[in-house]
Design an enzyme around this catalytic site. Structure first.
Site, PDB file in Angstrom:
ATOM      1  N   ASP A 193       1.621  59.623 -47.727  1.00  0.00           N
ATOM      2  CA  ASP A 193      -0.075  58.780 -48.532  1.00  0.00           C
ATOM      3  C   ASP A 193      -0.574  57.919 -46.565  1.00  0.00           C
ATOM      4  O   ASP A 193      -0.004  57.330 -46.444  1.00  0.00           O
ATOM      5  CB  ASP A 193       0.182  57.590 -49.020  1.00  0.00           C
ATOM      6  CG  ASP A 193      -1.104  57.535 -49.947  1.00  0.00           C
ATOM      7  OD1 ASP A 193      -2.063  57.754 -49.799  1.00  0.00           O
ATOM      8  OD2 ASP A 193      -0.579  57.265 -50.587  1.00  0.00           O
ATOM      9  N   ASP A 209      -5.940  62.477 -47.901  1.00  0.00           N
ATOM     10  CA  ASP A 209      -5.228  62.281 -47.043  1.00  0.00           C
ATOM     11  C   ASP A 209      -3.394  62.171 -48.089  1.00  0.00           C
ATOM     12  O   ASP A 209      -3.115  61.264 -48.023  1.00  0.00           O
ATOM     13  CB  ASP A 209      -5.427  60.371 -47.361  1.00  0.00           C
ATOM     14  CG  ASP A 209      -5.765  59.867 -48.738  1.00  0.00           C
ATOM     15  OD1 ASP A 209      -6.683  59.246 -49.035  1.00  0.00           O
ATOM     16  OD2 ASP A 209      -5.362  60.420 -49.500  1.00  0.00           O
ATOM     17  N   GLU A 210      -3.318  62.582 -48.795  1.00  0.00           N
ATOM     18  CA  GLU A 210      -2.129  62.291 -49.377  1.00  0.00           C
ATOM     19  C   GLU A 210      -1.517  63.796 -50.494  1.00  0.00           C
ATOM     20  O   GLU A 210      -2.061  65.098 -50.009  1.00  0.00           O
ATOM     21  CB  GLU A 210      -2.202  61.951 -51.105  1.00  0.00           C
ATOM     22  CG  GLU A 210      -1.343  60.848 -51.104  1.00  0.00           C
ATOM     23  CD  GLU A 210      -2.130  61.028 -53.135  1.00  0.00           C
ATOM     24  OE1 GLU A 210      -1.632  60.948 -53.741  1.00  0.00           O
ATOM     25  OE2 GLU A 210      -2.959  59.908 -53.779  1.00  0.00           O
TER      26      GLU A 210
END
Lengths: 362, 368
Positions: free
Chosen positions: A12, A106-107
């Site tokens: 993350d 973003d993960e």
């Protein structure tokens, strides 16, 4: 398949949008940076950790953020730039494994079970590679399943690396509040709190029947999660187009009642398939083949996507009403499936932006 | 079987039958229409097992008899022919032969005995219902019938007739349209509470424009006689939601606005609403309303609308399409919306009830 312990990473990127802004503009590195809609009605998409100290967080109206953090730097999102960096970072992930499941820009989940090295060592290497290549920090969670890996990555954010050992999961989970469980939203959390179930450890302690009384069908899943059990796979984007189950009867059946246990079983199987891949379905399809091999399919696309066994069954029942002939005509085969599959995150959080919720009349 | 008909007469009826006959080929006979010639009439039937239409047109019949042929093909053939007489015949029921001028067609037929029996009734002493009012009621509710939903009972509109009142209600669980005619001359025999499928409603609206239509019912069907055409529809089994309970009473804020100005503003602002939700946000404050939309990927829109509103500020989001749907069928220049807060139902209605029709439209907000 041999039972071996999986190695799952949840990676993350820390405060991704503001971090990119700081990267591109060193002058604001030490300032609280807030990215989001500017203007009287905008909302915060993401706030850096400095800004979070002022209680500025995503989904907060920008107007409120301005009051809480008047000295902050407020920027409009530059999605193209974020996408560019995200692509670069994901290509680092893919150097390690093909089994990368992006959840957003973003993960991502990574399944690195095939490597000799420990999950912790791999996560450490990846973190360093991302930092070297882009200057961004990524928090990592390492565990033997997705649920725990995701909790772990959140544990020491930002720039953290947390490992939950397989034999320590229950102790690790016990003190956490129930709302940290996947699938427990504010409403369910409130119900559990009211029933005196505050922590994940509490769930483990209460009787199954009691839990069922409080949260209904969710009970079984919560119980499993509270024990740190989660067998969902890391599924790379090429998601299946449909999931289905069907059976041919030894002798034609002649009533929906006789079909019911099979249909229930299929609904369960299909729901499990969806859950394992973090998907929901827009369309449910019922297939009926009559004794004379005449085959019909009936499909329905309800206004809200379905995921659970009961939701799928409810649609299946309606579809059965639309079958061409009554079951007394003799049914040879019955099948139930779902199509138009969507990622859960796609439906739920849509990249942090707030999706309005149409309220129901009844 | 042998008869002649005038192209115009037959074409006119085929148009209506086409709306009923199944487009899908799952049961071939349902894509066909049943034609029976006797004495001076050609009778025509189409059904999809839920909704059926029986009609007729004048014919000179030489030999009585019946046949079924593809509704679509026959319509296309008849439409293609020049004005004048069409001669049709069949020797053994396997083919329908069509002759007009120098043209000749032979259409594949299916046995009359395979055609499903269509529910029928007699209209002796039947209740007469005002057709124009029905048409208007359908116009104001049909759009709110759910597109496709798991809830079977929402796939049609609720029709209630009794005590001099005709009421029609349609909903998709997010918004609800209710239209009511009081002091209707419906006699005391008609007591109805039934859910009518969407397709049947559209047919009742289109089948002609007589002053009145005869109405009859039995256990599972409703019958409407519109001019010489009879529409039979199965009622949708199931429980219609308790619509009375969701019509708000005494919402504290009432805003009056021009339907045209609001519709124009909404069409503009909704350009930047999320395509999926179509959400726009209204802020009502003394002197006017501000309507805004935003979409993180596209941008934002805002428009001010001066209004004679005085009261507390209310901010609420709605699906723009739901409001536009209402404005497009509402017949008055001005419209009221009564509001309570951002999560309770809003009530929209025309400022005056034209044609003595009471029209209420309830919409649920969206929560941002």
């Amino acid at each position: 398949m041999t039972e071996s312990v999986r190695k799952i990473l949840h990676l993350d990127l820390d405060a991704f949008y503001p971090s990119v802004e700081k990267l591109d503009n060193p002058e604001i590195v030490d300032k609280p940076v807030i990215v989001g809609g500017i203007g009287p009605r905008g909302v915060v998409a993401s706030a850096c950790y400095l800004a979070r100290r002022f209680k500025v967080h995503s989904a907060l109206p920008t107007a409120v953020a301005l009051r809480r953090c008047p000295g902050g730097v407020y920027l409009r999102p530059r999605f193209d730039r974020y996408r560019e960096l995200s692509t670069e970072i994901f290509s680092i992930y893919r150097e390690w494994t093909e089994r990368v499941q992006p959840l957003s820009m973003d993960e991502a989940f990574l399944d690195v079970s095939n490597h000799e090295a420990s999950g912790e060592a791999i996560a450490g290497r990846i973190r360093q590679q991302v930092l070297d290549a882009t200057g961004l920090t990524v928090s990592a969670g390492v565990a033997h399943n997705k649920f725990l890996a995701k909790l772990a990555s959140d544990h020491e954010k930002p720039d953290g690396l947390t490992v939950i050992p397989e034999n320590g999961a229950i102790e690790w989970l016990a003190p956490l509040p129930v709302r940290r469980l996947w699938g427990v939203g504010p409403a369910t959390a409130a119900k559990l709190e009211e029933a005196g179930v505050h922590t994940i450890g509490d769930i483990d302690k209460v009787e199954d029947g009691f839990l069922r009384g409080v949260v209904g069908n969710l009970a079984e899943r919560l119980k499993r999660l509270s024990m740190g059990l989660d067998d969902r796979e890391v599924s790379p984007p090429g998601r299946p187009r449909s999931i289905s189950a069907e059976t041919t009867f030894e002798r034609d059946i002649r009533s929906w009642k006789a079909a019911a246990p099979h249909v229930q079983r299929f609904a369960e199987r299909v729901a499990a398939g969806l859950e394992r891949r973090d998907l929901v379905a827009r369309t449910v399809v019922l297939k009926v083949r009559y004794g004379d091999f005449h085959t019909i399919t009936r499909s329905s696309t309800p206004s809200v996507p379905v995921a659970s066994r009961d939701e799928i069954l409810a649609v299946a029942r309606e579809l059965a009403r639309r079958a061409e002939r009554p079951p007394t005509a003799g049914i040879r085969l019955i099948g139930l499936g779902v199509q138009n599959l969507l990622d859960l995150v796609e439906v739920g959080e849509e990249s942090g932006a707030t999706t309005p919720d149409q309220l129901d009349l009844f | 079987m042998k008869f002649s008909v005038q192209r115009e007469h037959l074409e006119n009826e085929l148009q209506f039958l086409q709306g009923i006959a199944e487009k899908k080929k799952t049961i071939p006979i349902l894509s066909n229409i049943l034609m029976s010639a006797d004495v001076e009439n050609l009778s025509l039937v189409a059904t999809d097992l839920e909704v059926s239409l029986t009609t007729r047109c004048p014919a000179s019949v030489e030999d009585a008899g019946g046949i079924t042929v593809s509704s679509k093909k026959l319509s296309e053939v008849v439409r293609s022919l020049p004005s004048g007489d069409i001669h049709m015949s069949s020797d053994n029921g396997e083919w329908l032969e069509v002759r007009a001028g120098d043209s000749y067609f032979r259409l594949v037929a299916l046995p009359v005995t395979d055609f499903p029996e269509v529910p029928s009734t007699h209209f002796e002493g039947a209740v007469q219902l005002p057709h124009a009012i029905f048409r208007e009621m359908i116009r104001r509710t049909l759009f709110a019938v759910t597109k496709e939903d798991v809830r079977y009972s929402l796939n049609g509109a609720l029709l209630e007739i009794g005590d001099g009142v005709i009421r029609m209600v349609a909903t998709d669980a997010h918004r609800l349209a209710l239209v009511e005619k009081t002091d209707a001359e419906v006699g005391t025999q008609a007591q109805v509470r039934a859910i009518i499928p969407k397709k049947a409603l559209a047919e009742i609206r289109d089948l002609g424009e007589p002053e009145t239509m005869a109405f009859a019912q039995d256990d599972h069907h409703l019958y409407f006689q519109i001019e010489h055409r009879v529409l039979a529809t199965r009622v949708i089994e199931g429980q219609f939601p308790a619509y009375e309970k969701v019509i708000p009473e005494g919402n504290p804020a009432s805003v009056r606005f021009s339907a045209e100005a609001m519709a124009a503003a909404l069409r503009r602002v909704s350009l930047l609403a999320s395509e999926r939700s179509r959400a726009v946000k209204f802020s009502f404050a003394t002197g006017g309303a501000t309507i805004t939309s935003s979409n993180p990927e596209m941008g934002e829109a805002r428009e001010s609308l001066p209004l004679a509103y005085e009261g507390d500020e209310i901010t609420v989001s709605f699906n723009a399409q739901y409001i536009l749907d209402f404005l497009s069928v509402s017949t008055t220049d001005e419209v009221d919306i009564d509001l309570k807060d951002d999560s309770s139902q809003g009530l929209m209605k025309p400022v005056s009830d034209e044609d003595d029709l009471k029209y209420n439209y309830v919409i649920m907000p969206m929560r941002l």
